[in-house]
Enzyme design. Sequence first.
Site, PDB file in Angstrom:
ATOM      1  N   TRP A 168       0.922  -0.739   0.247  1.00  0.00           N
ATOM      2  CA  TRP A 168      -0.062   0.052  -0.090  1.00  0.00           C
ATOM      3  C   TRP A 168       1.016   1.183  -0.093  1.00  0.00           C
ATOM      4  CZ3 TRP A 168      -4.936  -1.419  -1.060  1.00  0.00           C
ATOM      5  CH2 TRP A 168      -5.825  -0.318  -1.472  1.00  0.00           C
ATOM      6  N   ASP A 169       0.067   2.337  -0.311  1.00  0.00           N
ATOM      7  CA  ASP A 169       1.083   3.893  -0.174  1.00  0.00           C
ATOM      8  C   ASP A 169       0.937   3.560   1.870  1.00  0.00           C
ATOM      9  OD1 ASP A 169      -0.927   4.979   0.665  1.00  0.00           O
ATOM     10  OD2 ASP A 169      -1.509   6.045  -0.546  1.00  0.00           O
ATOM     11  N   TRP A 170       1.923   2.976   2.027  1.00  0.00           N
ATOM     12  CA  TRP A 170       2.112   3.076   3.491  1.00  0.00           C
ATOM     13  C   TRP A 170       2.219   1.770   3.716  1.00  0.00           C
ATOM     14  CZ3 TRP A 170      -0.777   0.404   5.737  1.00  0.00           C
ATOM     15  CH2 TRP A 170      -2.222   0.300   5.451  1.00  0.00           C
ATOM     16  N   ASN A 430     -13.845   1.290   0.668  1.00  0.00           N
ATOM     17  CA  ASN A 430     -13.032   2.587   0.676  1.00  0.00           C
ATOM     18  C   ASN A 430     -12.754   2.929  -0.619  1.00  0.00           C
ATOM     19  OD1 ASN A 430     -11.578   4.777   1.907  1.00  0.00           O
ATOM     20  ND2 ASN A 430     -10.322   3.516   0.794  1.00  0.00           N
ATOM     21  N   GLU A 431     -13.590   3.904  -1.511  1.00  0.00           N
ATOM     22  CA  GLU A 431     -12.593   5.026  -2.356  1.00  0.00           C
ATOM     23  C   GLU A 431     -13.195   4.302  -4.176  1.00  0.00           C
ATOM     24  OE1 GLU A 431      -9.172   6.345  -2.229  1.00  0.00           O
ATOM     25  OE2 GLU A 431      -9.604   7.980  -0.729  1.00  0.00           O
ATOM     26  N   GLU A 521     -11.758  11.595   5.161  1.00  0.00           N
ATOM     27  CA  GLU A 521     -10.034  11.258   5.234  1.00  0.00           C
ATOM     28  C   GLU A 521      -9.228  12.324   4.548  1.00  0.00           C
ATOM     29  OE1 GLU A 521      -9.277   8.495   2.489  1.00  0.00           O
ATOM     30  OE2 GLU A 521      -9.726   6.496   3.344  1.00  0.00           O
TER      31      GLU A 521
HETATM   32  C1  BMA Z   1      -6.978   7.012   1.153  1.00  0.00           C
HETATM   33  C2  BMA Z   1      -6.952   6.015   1.061  1.00  0.00           C
HETATM   34  C3  BMA Z   1      -5.703   5.424   1.288  1.00  0.00           C
HETATM   35  C4  BMA Z   1      -4.734   6.069   1.304  1.00  0.00           C
HETATM   36  C5  BMA Z   1      -4.505   7.157   1.585  1.00  0.00           C
HETATM   37  C6  BMA Z   1      -3.104   7.982   1.567  1.00  0.00           C
HETATM   38  O1  BMA Z   1      -7.387   7.263   0.001  1.00  0.00           O
HETATM   39  O2  BMA Z   1      -8.221   5.503   1.147  1.00  0.00           O
HETATM   40  O3  BMA Z   1      -6.508   4.655   0.149  1.00  0.00           O
HETATM   41  O4  BMA Z   1      -3.250   4.804   1.783  1.00  0.00           O
HETATM   42  O5  BMA Z   1      -5.862   8.415   1.480  1.00  0.00           O
HETATM   43  O6  BMA Z   1      -2.938   7.984   0.435  1.00  0.00           O
END
Ligand code: BMA
Length: 849
Positions: A168-170, A430-431, A521
């Site tokens: 993932w991006d983390w 999510n998204e 978010e």
């Molecule tokens: C959002 C989250 C994650 C992601 C974060 C940072 O969109 O739902 O998918 O880690 O942003 O980019």
Amino acid sequence: MRSKSLNGAWAFRRVGDDRWLDGAVPGGVYTDLREAGEIPDPFYGDNELDVQWVGESDWEYRRTVDVGAALLDHERVLLRFDGLDTVATVFVNGEEVGRSANMHVGHRFDVADALVPGENEVVVRFRSPVEYGVERAAEYPYEVPCTRYPVDQPGRPFVRKAQCHFGWDWGPCLPTMGIYRDVSLEAYSSPRIQYVKTEQDHGGDGDSVDLTVRVGIDAPRAGEYELAATLPGADAAAGVTAPVSLAAGEQELELTVPVADCDLWWPNGLGDQPLYDLEVEIADEDSGVSHAHTDRVGFREVELVVEPDAAGNSFYFEVNGQPVYAKGANTVPVSPFYGDVTEERYEHLVRSAADANMNMLRVWGGGYYEDEAFYDLCDEYGLLVWQDFMFSCSLHPADEEFLASVEAEVRHQVRRLATHPSLALWCGNNENEVALHEWFADHEHHDDHVADYRALYEETIAPACREEDPSRTYWPGSPSSGPGTDDPDVFGAGDVHYWDVWHAGEPFEEYLATEPRFVSEFGYQSFPSTDSLRTVIEEADFNPTSPMMEHHQRNPGGNTTILTRMAETFRMPFDFEDFVYLSQVQQGLAMQTAIEHWRRRKPETMGTLYWQLNVLWPVASWASIEYDGKWKAQQYMARRQYAPVLVSFDPGFEGASGAENAQAEDPDATAWGDVQSQTLWITSDVPERLDGRVDLAVVHLTDGRLVHEETVELDLDPNASEELATVDRADLPDDVDVSEVMVRAEYLGDEESYPATAVFAEYKALDLPEPELSVDVDGADVTVASDRAALFVELDVGTLSGAFSDDFFHLAPGEERTVTFDAYDGKREAVVEAEIEDRLEIRHLRATY
Ligand code: BMA
């Protein structure tokens, strides 16, 4: 009934290898290999890249179990798995007894014929989720796209497994496998309770409730039984017993228990969290055999209010008839490895959230449905849970097999979690609405993707969820503008994810130009402390752009984004610890700008859940709590940002303030350097009138001279947010240089609140004096005083478990503050005192250059 746990020691091996190794259940293959010394710590350095073969291989687990003949005499003999990760085939004595391809469902496989009296062998064989995903993708008639990350594996849309296991991006890419929840043998011949769900009807008169109890029962034989539901802790009469007629097989029964007198459960900050045991029992009068099941309930009404209003559509939670401003953050799994998920980790996380004045956590859809312990803690600490179904940043297939598996998942999870009073909302994904309508909208198979989306969410998940739990709102996705809409980015309706400041590099002031209803978010990254980094990289790599540090950053360009903004805002630090400290302060300032603005906007904006509370390995990320539990600056700042009474300043650019903010009209017009005024606001989440007063002062940073002073007496409506006063730069005496002053305001009254501080210039342009700080440690109390202004004073006690009552705060000249360290691991005060004295390091802004 007999039940025999099969948790504990199992042997495991790579399919095809001769050598069996020692493994643990519940657990998984990465932790087992790590414990066996077969792989290095996957978090260290870039070891992750060397252990990809683990996720690309097939694995098998085995153990033996002695079974007495009496167990086999029962009508039902089942092998129960509460969680298999993921593509698994189960064998008993060489005979296949069941299969699974979804980690989010539980299984009860019939093993009556496969077991023999005496020793039996149980084997679970796992296919590589990576290979399975790729294979499934190739079979599907068209491409099903998903987001990709710097270190990842393909195929995740096709595998019902925590999506972040694929990278993932983390997060690291470590697609583990294993028996990750309890496993047992169950044998019974009389009815057995499978699950209990509750629904509450409060009838409007305060403390009496009709509790509808739905009981899922498996009856091996049809017959007449007695079903009882009692609440021993509520008023004495709370209990109902009824004769029931059961058919053979699985069925759901219903009882209604009138509870005449109960205390209400409230979210953190609004009241207590009384919890009552609910005991359900099904008894076979003839045989005298019964099965009992205990759950905990809390009495509350939760409603998501979505109604047309002047600004579009409202979006807020009401608990027990009170509007609740949602304050919280998003959570991700506490570890990629179940072997490392402990109750202590959950407790640390949930307690940290409650201590930071949060009242809601969003369990984000890229992980897995958490263990029971997590939701129990949310019940106890008063954290409402926004629960995503586990789909994130992806499209998915919608063939029959996939949909059936997802339907089973939804029913299983809703039945498992529905009694928790903390659970406030089910959310589709999510998204994925954004993925469908924006990211992948140009795909040649877009129409197929739309049809698949509908089949999955609207025709499978939503109806199954509503049927299992009619008491809670099912929200189509996060973000979403609501059922039947196809533009998830609308600000006047639904929830939004606001990412322009981090992902598009916009300045922090850009937050002030937004008018959302609920922000589920938004986030800003920082580096973890050197205490955390030291566990994964060499000190020689302590540099923001070293290759190892960049390996521990999964958002391409993330470190550059942090550095660029830092150069805009602060004088550059040249010491690495100072750099880490400043990156955390910067993250806190971003969140402060956003959260204070959105709280000032209540009741039009009614919630902020920042991204992200925690993270699952040591990495530069948006998290406010490090992997090992240490609070970053933002976690402390969150406690102030989310205080019941918020005192804040709204910067005005070019002389304007509040709603007429020039920034709102032209987001690119200005930077912090052009702040012309600071408008003082008070925002209250207190459901009663608020009195007391707010003292406002403009103070010289060096000698503490009062440049301006005023007091505002308060008489504020419940839950109100109001502008109190404005300090205009133009009105300050001519001899005052704005780079030499700070604006301070403090609420004096009965509610929890923290002083607010604002400045008129970028921090790098301030003429900060060099302060001298004195520190005194007395038990768990630390008193720090400063002769001159000291900004963002950090008291750092390293990895000591717990948190100060405040940290990263400002001291005006001559000010003294005492904060208390709350040890989360129950250490005695004398030990805490010795450890603080041994470890305490102090940082502040002026000391970074
Ligand atoms: C959002 C989250 C994650 C992601 C974060 C940072 O969109 O739902 O998918 O880690 O942003 O980019």
